[in-house]
Design a protein around this motif. Structure first.
Motif, PDB file in Angstrom:
ATOM      1  N   ALA A   7      -6.748  42.731  30.272  1.00 61.79           N
ATOM      2  CA  ALA A   7      -6.567  42.103  29.411  1.00 61.79           C
ATOM      3  C   ALA A   7      -7.628  41.052  30.268  1.00 61.79           C
ATOM      4  CB  ALA A   7      -6.687  41.563  28.544  1.00 61.79           C
ATOM      5  N   SER A   8      -6.603  40.293  30.862  1.00 65.32           N
ATOM      6  CA  SER A   8      -7.360  39.417  31.868  1.00 65.32           C
ATOM      7  C   SER A   8      -7.576  39.278  32.598  1.00 65.32           C
ATOM      8  CB  SER A   8      -6.082  38.034  32.323  1.00 65.32           C
ATOM      9  OG  SER A   8      -4.716  39.036  32.880  1.00 65.32           O
ATOM     10  N   GLY A   9      -7.872  40.455  34.124  1.00 64.59           N
ATOM     11  CA  GLY A   9      -8.303  40.731  34.400  1.00 64.59           C
ATOM     12  C   GLY A   9     -10.317  41.242  34.357  1.00 64.59           C
ATOM     13  N   LEU A  29      -3.418  42.266  25.854  1.00 64.41           N
ATOM     14  CA  LEU A  29      -2.304  42.161  26.346  1.00 64.41           C
ATOM     15  C   LEU A  29      -2.457  41.372  27.530  1.00 64.41           C
ATOM     16  CD1 LEU A  29      -0.155  44.608  24.724  1.00 64.41           C
ATOM     17  CD2 LEU A  29      -0.183  42.124  24.027  1.00 64.41           C
ATOM     18  N   SER A  30      -0.828  41.166  27.831  1.00 63.87           N
ATOM     19  CA  SER A  30      -1.216  40.286  29.132  1.00 63.87           C
ATOM     20  C   SER A  30       0.355  40.270  29.413  1.00 63.87           C
ATOM     21  CB  SER A  30      -1.891  38.843  29.133  1.00 63.87           C
ATOM     22  OG  SER A  30      -1.624  38.300  30.874  1.00 63.87           O
ATOM     23  N   ARG A  31       0.794  41.073  31.015  1.00 63.58           N
ATOM     24  CA  ARG A  31       2.200  40.264  30.988  1.00 63.58           C
ATOM     25  C   ARG A  31       3.079  39.786  30.716  1.00 63.58           C
ATOM     26  NH1 ARG A  31       1.779  41.664  37.247  1.00 63.58           N
ATOM     27  NH2 ARG A  31       0.147  40.533  36.921  1.00 63.58           N
ATOM     28  N   ALA A 193     -16.903  36.179  42.627  1.00 62.96           N
ATOM     29  CA  ALA A 193     -16.837  36.261  43.760  1.00 62.96           C
ATOM     30  C   ALA A 193     -16.092  37.718  43.804  1.00 62.96           C
ATOM     31  CB  ALA A 193     -15.654  35.758  43.740  1.00 62.96           C
ATOM     32  N   ARG A 194     -16.231  38.447  42.672  1.00 64.73           N
ATOM     33  CA  ARG A 194     -15.565  39.791  42.672  1.00 64.73           C
ATOM     34  C   ARG A 194     -17.119  40.904  41.737  1.00 64.73           C
ATOM     35  NH1 ARG A 194     -10.328  40.343  39.917  1.00 64.73           N
ATOM     36  NH2 ARG A 194     -11.692  43.039  40.656  1.00 64.73           N
ATOM     37  N   ASN A 195     -18.532  40.176  41.855  1.00 59.24           N
ATOM     38  CA  ASN A 195     -19.282  40.722  41.532  1.00 59.24           C
ATOM     39  C   ASN A 195     -19.864  41.419  42.755  1.00 59.24           C
ATOM     40  OD1 ASN A 195     -21.739  42.042  41.324  1.00 59.24           O
ATOM     41  ND2 ASN A 195     -22.095  39.735  40.088  1.00 59.24           N
TER      42      ASN A 195
END
Ligand SMILES: NC(=O)c1ccc[n+]([C@@H]2O[C@H](COP(=O)([O-])OP(=O)(O)OC[C@H]3O[C@@H](n4cnc5c(N)ncnc54)[C@H](OP(=O)(O)O)[C@@H]3O)[C@@H](O)[C@H]2O)c1
Length: 322
Positions: A7-9, A29-31, A193-195
């Protein structure tokens, strides 16, 4: 309730936003909170939560880019192949449907009409194909879900990242009740930066190629549409319909944003791979007929790019964290 892994990505955040907009109850949920990479932990969690669906938006894409996966192979394999397999099988045992964020990067090129015949061309940068997207766009068609990946460990060369994504598809397709949603090169209006649209503006030199790409929000909504419409389980290409060349994208950026810079392009593949990239890149066109036939509506890719740039939000106003 939907249980969301990763979910954090970058993509996990898009799912959070889309589910909030649709008022779909979900649990991110996150690790950090729970080690969902462990089968026993995951199964117990599924039995406790009894979600209607799990969405796996976790994975390892490499830092700062896919070249990073070449030197983090164990991490890449664990996140992109072992984890999806663990999740799919835990879901089967718990009797829960699942959705997995796969990638179109398991293909290279497109189907091209040449001399009256359709033929797979893995490299659309070849000199005799360069002008085809502008001069005869209908002579290029995308790979469908029935086409075998041609950029995978079984069909090398490929990047290690693409190999692990293809292997995951092979391992989990047909396991229980599941969706494999193929995303490609995400973009939207939020400078990041991911776009892809941000990357185009930040690269010193741009690599020209031909691709189908996915608006990040449209992607998340399309996946949720498939689930809510109870479309048959299976694999779906989830890009905006159509394809674009990098030069076409740069032209829209210049026209709409009017940046104060000139765009330079790598002369050819040879120069790009000599100076800018370590591992082969997937560039490909995908066919989305199956998605559309399932009743999912999606903006054509050129419209989605134009819309994003018209409401462009520079990074100094970052997207609020969900
Ligand atoms: N971004 C793209 O260009 C793109 C294109 C096509 C497909 N995809 C696929 O979309 C999925 C999500 O990608 P993304 O861009 O959102 O990635 P991201 O921003 O790096 O987020 C991935 C999330 O996965 C979780 N994760 C679980 N195991 C991991 C591990 N071993 N290493 C690193 N992260 C791990 C992490 O969440 P927690 O730590 O919170 O659990 C992390 O925040 C991946 O499967 C990727 O292959 C991405």
């Amino acid at each position: 309730m939907i249980l969301l892994f990763g979910a954090s990505g970058y993509i996990g955040q898009a799912f959070q936003k889309a589910m909030r907009q649709r008022r779909l109850p979900f649990t991110p949920l996150s690790r950090d909170q729970l080690d969902y990479t462990r089968f026993d932990v995951l199964l117990q969690c599924l039995r406790e939560f009894r979600p209607d669906l799990t969405i796996n938006a976790a994975g390892y894409t490499g830092k700062p880019n896919v070249d990073g996966c070449e030197s983090a192979r164990a991490e890449t394999l664990a996140a992109n192949t072992l984890l999806p397999q663990t999740i799919a099988h835990a879901c089967v045992v718990a009797g829960i449907p699942w959705g997995h964020v796969s990638s179109g990067c398991i293909y290279s090129g497109a189907k091209v009409m040449l001399n009256g015949e359709w033929k797979v061309e893995p490299d659309l940068t070849q000199p005799h194909l360069r002008r085809l997207p502008d001069e005869n766009p209908d002579a290029i068609q995308g790979f469908t879900e029935r086409d075998e990946p041609n950029f995978s460990f079984r069909r090398p060369p490929c990047s290690f990242y693409s190999g692990t994504k293809a292997l995951a598809e092979e391992a989990i397709a047909g396991v229980g009740r599941g969706y494999l949603w193929r995303l490609r090169i995400p973009f939207d209006e939020f400078d990041n930066a991911r776009n892809y649209l941000s990357k185009m503006q930040r690269y010193a030199r741009v690599y020209d190629n031909v691709n189908s790409i996915s608006h990040r929000g449209d992607f998340a909504h399309a996946c949720l549409d498939l689930w809510e419409r109870r479309a048959p389980f299976g694999t779906y290409n989830v890009t905006n319909p159509g394809y674009v060349t990098t030069r076409q994208v740069v032209a829209v950026i210049q026209r709409v944003l009017k940046p104060d810079r000139r765009f330079e392009f790598w002369a050819d593949d040879e120069e790009f791979y000599r100076f800018a990239a370590r591992t082969p890149r997937s560039n490909c066109v995908l066919d989305v007929s199956k998605l559309l036939a399932a009743g999912v509506k999606s903006r054509p890719v050129d419209e989605a790019i134009e819309d994003s740039l018209r409401i462009w939000i520079p990074e100094k106003n970052p997207e609020p964290t969900p």
